[in-house]
Design a protein around this motif. Sequence first.
Motif, mmCIF file in Angstrom:
data_model
loop_
_atom_site.group_PDB
_atom_site.id
_atom_site.type_symbol
_atom_site.label_atom_id
_atom_site.label_comp_id
_atom_site.label_asym_id
_atom_site.label_seq_id
_atom_site.Cartn_x
_atom_site.Cartn_y
_atom_site.Cartn_z
ATOM 1 N N UNK A 30 49.113 38.802 11.194
ATOM 2 C CA UNK A 30 47.931 38.708 10.337
ATOM 3 C C UNK A 30 46.829 37.869 10.999
ATOM 4 N N UNK A 31 47.225 37.015 11.928
ATOM 5 C CA UNK A 31 46.306 36.058 12.554
ATOM 6 C C UNK A 31 45.927 36.479 13.969
ATOM 7 N N UNK A 32 46.829 37.161 14.651
ATOM 8 C CA UNK A 32 46.656 37.468 16.070
ATOM 9 C C UNK A 32 46.587 38.961 16.354
ATOM 10 N N UNK A 33 45.943 39.276 17.461
ATOM 11 C CA UNK A 33 45.938 40.613 18.028
ATOM 12 C C UNK A 33 46.220 40.420 19.517
ATOM 13 N N UNK A 34 46.307 41.506 20.259
ATOM 14 C CA UNK A 34 46.586 41.392 21.690
ATOM 15 C C UNK A 34 45.687 42.338 22.462
ATOM 16 N N UNK A 35 45.034 41.809 23.477
ATOM 17 C CA UNK A 35 44.165 42.596 24.344
ATOM 18 C C UNK A 35 44.984 42.999 25.571
ATOM 19 N N UNK A 36 45.417 44.239 25.600
ATOM 20 C CA UNK A 36 46.262 44.707 26.705
ATOM 21 C C UNK A 36 45.509 44.783 28.026
ATOM 22 N N UNK A 37 44.193 44.968 27.981
ATOM 23 C CA UNK A 37 43.404 44.998 29.214
ATOM 24 C C UNK A 37 43.375 43.624 29.887
ATOM 25 N N UNK A 41 46.334 37.061 24.172
ATOM 26 C CA UNK A 41 46.179 37.103 22.718
ATOM 27 C C UNK A 41 44.708 37.028 22.334
ATOM 28 N N UNK A 42 44.438 37.513 21.124
ATOM 29 C CA UNK A 42 43.093 37.448 20.555
ATOM 30 C C UNK A 42 43.238 36.860 19.152
ATOM 31 N N UNK A 43 42.545 35.760 18.917
ATOM 32 C CA UNK A 43 42.577 35.120 17.603
ATOM 33 C C UNK A 43 41.676 35.903 16.650
ATOM 34 N N UNK A 44 42.273 36.425 15.595
ATOM 35 C CA UNK A 44 41.517 37.207 14.603
ATOM 36 C C UNK A 44 41.107 36.376 13.401
ATOM 37 N N UNK A 45 41.869 35.318 13.115
ATOM 38 C CA UNK A 45 41.661 34.556 11.887
ATOM 39 C C UNK A 45 41.839 33.068 12.185
ATOM 40 N N UNK A 46 40.745 32.346 12.375
ATOM 41 C CA UNK A 46 40.847 30.925 12.722
ATOM 42 C C UNK A 46 41.093 30.036 11.509
ATOM 43 N N UNK A 47 40.775 30.536 10.312
ATOM 44 C CA UNK A 47 41.016 29.785 9.077
ATOM 45 C C UNK A 47 42.004 30.568 8.225
ATOM 46 N N UNK A 48 43.305 30.370 8.461
ATOM 47 C CA UNK A 48 44.312 31.214 7.811
ATOM 48 C C UNK A 48 44.538 30.933 6.333
ATOM 49 N N UNK A 49 44.029 29.833 5.825
ATOM 50 C CA UNK A 49 44.257 29.507 4.420
ATOM 51 C C UNK A 49 45.689 29.074 4.189
ATOM 52 N N UNK A 50 45.939 28.613 2.987
ATOM 53 C CA UNK A 50 47.263 28.082 2.657
ATOM 54 C C UNK A 50 48.350 29.149 2.715
#
Length: 75
Positions: A30-37, A41-50
Amino acid sequence: MNRKSVMSVQVIFEPAKCQGYANCLIEAPEIWDFDEDDNRAVLRLSDPGDALRAKAEASARCCPAQAIRVEELNP
């Protein structure tokens, strides 16, 4: 009514340290993605909430490159 104070957290990611293990993505998709090129890792959500705090902390703990940390934000 007495409410429990909840501290917000922020995910800090240092992409230059990332070695492409993708453990963070396994722990918290839910927070991370991955750049295969770029093989990192790619941070998608820097404020994940509780709701996602535990997953954010797990992703930081499982990073062998120590490229992730989770910090509490001041209220």
